[in-house]
Design a protein around this motif. Sequence first.
Motif, PDB file in Angstrom:
ATOM      1  N   ARG A 135       0.861  -1.183   0.000  1.00 15.11           N
ATOM      2  CA  ARG A 135       0.000   0.000   0.000  1.00 15.11           C
ATOM      3  C   ARG A 135       0.894   1.229   0.000  1.00 15.11           C
ATOM      4  O   ARG A 135       1.975   1.224   0.580  1.00 15.11           O
ATOM      5  N   GLN A 136       0.404   2.271  -0.660  1.00 15.74           N
ATOM      6  CA  GLN A 136       1.163   3.531  -0.731  1.00 15.74           C
ATOM      7  C   GLN A 136       0.315   4.633  -0.114  1.00 15.74           C
ATOM      8  O   GLN A 136      -0.865   4.738  -0.455  1.00 15.74           O
ATOM      9  N   VAL A 137       0.904   5.402   0.740  1.00 16.98           N
ATOM     10  CA  VAL A 137       0.176   6.517   1.352  1.00 16.98           C
ATOM     11  C   VAL A 137       1.086   7.747   1.333  1.00 16.98           C
ATOM     12  O   VAL A 137       2.284   7.632   1.584  1.00 16.98           O
ATOM     13  N   ARG A 138       0.495   8.893   0.990  1.00 13.74           N
ATOM     14  CA  ARG A 138       1.288  10.119   0.996  1.00 13.74           C
ATOM     15  C   ARG A 138       1.121  10.794   2.349  1.00 13.74           C
ATOM     16  O   ARG A 138       0.002  10.921   2.833  1.00 13.74           O
ATOM     17  N   ILE A 187      10.310   9.881  11.841  1.00 10.30           N
ATOM     18  CA  ILE A 187      10.764  10.601  10.646  1.00 10.30           C
ATOM     19  C   ILE A 187      12.276  10.717  10.747  1.00 10.30           C
ATOM     20  O   ILE A 187      12.782  11.373  11.660  1.00 10.30           O
ATOM     21  N   PRO A 188      12.997  10.086   9.838  1.00 12.87           N
ATOM     22  CA  PRO A 188      14.458  10.183   9.954  1.00 12.87           C
ATOM     23  C   PRO A 188      14.929  11.587   9.612  1.00 12.87           C
ATOM     24  O   PRO A 188      14.351  12.253   8.756  1.00 12.87           O
ATOM     25  N   LYS A 189      15.972  12.004  10.317  1.00 10.26           N
ATOM     26  CA  LYS A 189      16.564  13.314  10.073  1.00 10.26           C
ATOM     27  C   LYS A 189      17.059  13.369   8.627  1.00 10.26           C
ATOM     28  O   LYS A 189      17.688  12.427   8.152  1.00 10.26           O
ATOM     29  N   GLY A 190      16.766  14.448   7.939  1.00  8.59           N
ATOM     30  CA  GLY A 190      17.309  14.619   6.588  1.00  8.59           C
ATOM     31  C   GLY A 190      16.462  14.000   5.485  1.00  8.59           C
ATOM     32  O   GLY A 190      16.891  13.928   4.345  1.00  8.59           O
ATOM     33  N   VAL A 191      15.237  13.562   5.824  1.00  3.52           N
ATOM     34  CA  VAL A 191      14.367  13.016   4.784  1.00  3.52           C
ATOM     35  C   VAL A 191      13.985  14.152   3.824  1.00  3.52           C
ATOM     36  O   VAL A 191      13.870  15.307   4.238  1.00  3.52           O
ATOM     37  N   VAL A 192      13.880  13.857   2.536  1.00  5.19           N
ATOM     38  CA  VAL A 192      13.482  14.898   1.577  1.00  5.19           C
ATOM     39  C   VAL A 192      12.207  14.479   0.849  1.00  5.19           C
ATOM     40  O   VAL A 192      11.828  13.312   0.871  1.00  5.19           O
ATOM     41  N   GLU A 193      11.597  15.445   0.200  1.00  3.32           N
ATOM     42  CA  GLU A 193      10.328  15.187  -0.491  1.00  3.32           C
ATOM     43  C   GLU A 193      10.523  14.112  -1.547  1.00  3.32           C
ATOM     44  O   GLU A 193      11.524  14.099  -2.259  1.00  3.32           O
ATOM     45  N   GLY A 194       9.532  13.245  -1.648  1.00  2.02           N
ATOM     46  CA  GLY A 194       9.572  12.191  -2.660  1.00  2.02           C
ATOM     47  C   GLY A 194      10.175  10.899  -2.131  1.00  2.02           C
ATOM     48  O   GLY A 194       9.995   9.847  -2.728  1.00  2.02           O
ATOM     49  N   GLN A 195      10.910  10.971  -1.021  1.00  8.21           N
ATOM     50  CA  GLN A 195      11.466   9.736  -0.463  1.00  8.21           C
ATOM     51  C   GLN A 195      10.365   8.916   0.192  1.00  8.21           C
ATOM     52  O   GLN A 195       9.342   9.445   0.604  1.00  8.21           O
ATOM     53  N   ARG A 205       3.894  16.344  -7.826  1.00  5.19           N
ATOM     54  CA  ARG A 205       4.471  16.774  -6.554  1.00  5.19           C
ATOM     55  C   ARG A 205       4.758  18.280  -6.592  1.00  5.19           C
ATOM     56  O   ARG A 205       4.425  19.022  -5.673  1.00  5.19           O
ATOM     57  N   ARG A 206       5.381  18.725  -7.700  1.00  9.56           N
ATOM     58  CA  ARG A 206       5.688  20.152  -7.832  1.00  9.56           C
ATOM     59  C   ARG A 206       4.411  20.989  -7.871  1.00  9.56           C
ATOM     60  O   ARG A 206       4.344  22.070  -7.304  1.00  9.56           O
ATOM     61  N   HIS A 207       3.426  20.460  -8.564  1.00  9.38           N
ATOM     62  CA  HIS A 207       2.151  21.168  -8.686  1.00  9.38           C
ATOM     63  C   HIS A 207       1.510  21.336  -7.299  1.00  9.38           C
ATOM     64  O   HIS A 207       1.065  22.421  -6.936  1.00  9.38           O
ATOM     65  N   ARG A 208       1.515  20.244  -6.519  1.00 12.78           N
ATOM     66  CA  ARG A 208       0.939  20.335  -5.164  1.00 12.78           C
ATOM     67  C   ARG A 208       1.724  21.319  -4.314  1.00 12.78           C
ATOM     68  O   ARG A 208       1.149  22.103  -3.564  1.00 12.78           O
ATOM     69  N   GLU A 235       4.992   7.992   1.388  1.00 18.49           N
ATOM     70  CA  GLU A 235       5.752   8.933   0.570  1.00 18.49           C
ATOM     71  C   GLU A 235       5.708  10.312   1.223  1.00 18.49           C
ATOM     72  O   GLU A 235       4.642  10.822   1.559  1.00 18.49           O
ATOM     73  N   VAL A 236       6.886  10.870   1.398  1.00 17.42           N
ATOM     74  CA  VAL A 236       7.010  12.090   2.187  1.00 17.42           C
ATOM     75  C   VAL A 236       6.789  13.339   1.337  1.00 17.42           C
ATOM     76  O   VAL A 236       7.316  13.453   0.235  1.00 17.42           O
ATOM     77  N   GLU A 237       5.970  14.215   1.874  1.00 19.78           N
ATOM     78  CA  GLU A 237       5.824  15.569   1.312  1.00 19.78           C
ATOM     79  C   GLU A 237       5.930  16.557   2.456  1.00 19.78           C
ATOM     80  O   GLU A 237       5.629  16.218   3.593  1.00 19.78           O
ATOM     81  N   PHE A 238       6.335  17.799   2.128  1.00 17.81           N
ATOM     82  CA  PHE A 238       6.432  18.807   3.185  1.00 17.81           C
ATOM     83  C   PHE A 238       5.180  19.675   3.217  1.00 17.81           C
ATOM     84  O   PHE A 238       4.653  20.041   2.166  1.00 17.81           O
ATOM     85  N   GLU A 239       4.758  20.002   4.414  1.00 16.38           N
ATOM     86  CA  GLU A 239       3.693  20.995   4.555  1.00 16.38           C
ATOM     87  C   GLU A 239       4.225  22.336   4.063  1.00 16.38           C
ATOM     88  O   GLU A 239       5.425  22.603   4.167  1.00 16.38           O
ATOM     89  N   ALA A 240       3.312  23.182   3.573  1.00 19.37           N
ATOM     90  CA  ALA A 240       3.741  24.519   3.168  1.00 19.37           C
ATOM     91  C   ALA A 240       4.314  25.225   4.401  1.00 19.37           C
ATOM     92  O   ALA A 240       3.784  25.091   5.499  1.00 19.37           O
TER      93      ALA A 240
END
Lengths: 317, 106
Positions: A135-138, A178-186, B96-99, A209-214
């Motif tokens: 399963r994939q979750v963002r 959350i590991p230190k240094g994780v980046v978006e898309g990892q 991703r960029r769009h979001r 899948e990691v994304e950053f809050e604004a």
Amino acid sequence: MQYKDYYQVLGVARDADGDAIKRAYRKLARKYHPDVSEEADAEERFKEVQEAYEVLKDPEKREAYDRLGANWRAGEDFTPPPDWEPEFSFHGGGFRNAADFSDFFASIFGGAPGGGARGGRGAHGGGFQMRGEDRQVRVQIRLEDAYAGATRSFSFVSPEIDPRGEVRQQQRNINVTIPKGVVEGQRIRLAGQGGPGFGGGPAGDLFLEVEFEAHAIYHVDGRDIHLDLPLAPWEAALGAKVKVPTLGGQVELNIPPNTQAGRKLRLGGRGLPGKVPGDQYVTIRIVTPPAHDDSQREFYRRMAEVMPYDPRANLKA
Amino acid sequence: MTDDFTPGAGELLADDRHLTLAELVDASGVRVELIVEMVSHDILRPHGRGAPDWRFPAPALARVRRVVRLRQDLELNWPGVCLALELLDELHDLRRRHRALLRRLG
């Protein structure tokens, strides 16, 4: 248990030939494939499509399904005829995702121990095992958590099979480091937290899948952090030392004299940590203090006299 | 009903972590021949000269699983898988960029 109209699921007529069924399946599979679609119910729809295709592509299964008659309506309460005996065996090849097929499917074609299709009348063939699906979750995390590492709780909705064999959207909560240094898309992999296995097979994995809050002041590009830094005109003209926020705390930045708006200054290694840490880029913005009274307006007029300057010189033809 | 996972159960699939061929086979549950085939199609790019030396960046695991799904579910052949992966990577990146842009616009 509810009757499933496999012809309706694939959008084909009851007398559709094998080619039409295959075409309909391929079209819907492309539309709802969980690797492609972002629709919330894509995974569930895709499983329905797979289940319908599993039956209708196979002449024997299709014939057995058709024997139930054409008078059933989708969703109608269904019990198999009393003398119904599933005559189908489970073999590894070509029976993928049987673990996620419905109770209706299991009651018609048999299944393996467990729930849903796994709960039917026992796998013939014996010993057939299959790994549960992934399963994939963002998930959205704070930039500060990516910088320093943290443990956070996330909620998401996941399709689960209830004791009646129906698929339900179930809320799940997970606590994740959350590991230190994780980046978006990892991705963060939680082994064994995906869909249940089949016939005693292992469960699939859950991938977050990691994304950053604004963020209120930063934006991110890979490991680099970008910040707009407002300066007063005299700071930009004369040069200054200003305090600049970074994820690791404030640092002092030297602004060279005659700095123009749009200039980028780099704070090396002040981005997200990693083997090669990111940098922080500071883009200068010059903010004009508003003139509120006569003496301030007079001051601007004096400036115009003392230092005549055409900011639009390069717009002239 | 909800369930909770214990903290610390996650494993980051980051480029600076590596898996051997045996570890990748074990974690992905696919046959070694299939992994070798993926390398020959440039779908996976391990470091190291030959299979015994191969070191796969950790995100290869998610990629292997995706390849298996695409082959089975969409009945794709290898060139089809390669094309689908490239387009999906691009789609994913653009989404991703769009979001991110929409979030910045608030």
